[in-house]
Design a protein around this motif. Structure first.
Motif, PDB file in Angstrom:
ATOM      1  N   ARG A 172       3.335  39.313 -46.808  1.00 32.74           N
ATOM      2  CA  ARG A 172       4.731  38.959 -46.567  1.00 32.74           C
ATOM      3  C   ARG A 172       4.876  37.452 -46.325  1.00 32.74           C
ATOM      4  N   VAL A 173       4.001  36.898 -45.512  1.00 36.44           N
ATOM      5  CA  VAL A 173       4.056  35.464 -45.225  1.00 36.44           C
ATOM      6  C   VAL A 173       3.665  34.652 -46.457  1.00 36.44           C
ATOM      7  N   LEU A 174       2.662  35.110 -47.182  1.00 36.12           N
ATOM      8  CA  LEU A 174       2.221  34.410 -48.382  1.00 36.12           C
ATOM      9  C   LEU A 174       3.345  34.332 -49.411  1.00 36.12           C
ATOM     10  N   LYS A 175       4.085  35.398 -49.580  1.00 37.94           N
ATOM     11  CA  LYS A 175       5.196  35.400 -50.530  1.00 37.94           C
ATOM     12  C   LYS A 175       6.269  34.394 -50.132  1.00 37.94           C
ATOM     13  N   LYS A 176       6.490  34.212 -48.831  1.00 38.88           N
ATOM     14  CA  LYS A 176       7.457  33.220 -48.375  1.00 38.88           C
ATOM     15  C   LYS A 176       6.989  31.815 -48.733  1.00 38.88           C
ATOM     16  N   PRO A 217      10.780  26.356 -52.075  1.00 36.32           N
ATOM     17  CA  PRO A 217      10.990  25.257 -53.015  1.00 36.32           C
ATOM     18  C   PRO A 217      10.147  24.047 -52.599  1.00 36.32           C
ATOM     19  N   PRO A 218       9.791  23.210 -53.557  1.00 35.57           N
ATOM     20  CA  PRO A 218       9.003  22.032 -53.202  1.00 35.57           C
ATOM     21  C   PRO A 218       9.830  21.109 -52.313  1.00 35.57           C
ATOM     22  N   PRO A 219       9.183  20.405 -51.400  1.00 37.67           N
ATOM     23  CA  PRO A 219       9.931  19.507 -50.515  1.00 37.67           C
ATOM     24  C   PRO A 219      10.540  18.357 -51.309  1.00 37.67           C
ATOM     25  N   LYS A 220      11.718  17.939 -50.901  1.00 36.20           N
ATOM     26  CA  LYS A 220      12.373  16.804 -51.550  1.00 36.20           C
ATOM     27  C   LYS A 220      11.795  15.526 -50.955  1.00 36.20           C
TER      28      LYS A 220
END
Length: 52
Positions: free
Chosen positions: A31-35, A40-43
């Motif tokens: 569950r945590v891995l899927k999050k 999204p990649p950091p801006k």
């Protein structure tokens, strides 16, 4: 002190994790891995935007 009488870093980590009530189940890990994977990649505000 000998190594046997000292708590190893791994043992300290495991002890603190238990004190915090972590969940060691495979389902919780998935569950945590899927999050993390779906995040999204950091801006990066330091890179200038392209102007064409």
């Amino acid at each position: 002190m000998t190594k046997d009488s000292k708590e190893t870093q791994n043992e300290k980590f495991q002890r603190v994790a238990r004190e915090l009530g972590t969940d060691e189940s495979e389902e919780a890990f998935d569950r945590v891995l899927k999050k993390v994977v779906k995040a999204p990649p950091p801006k990066d505000s330091k890179t200038p935007k392209k102007t064409d």
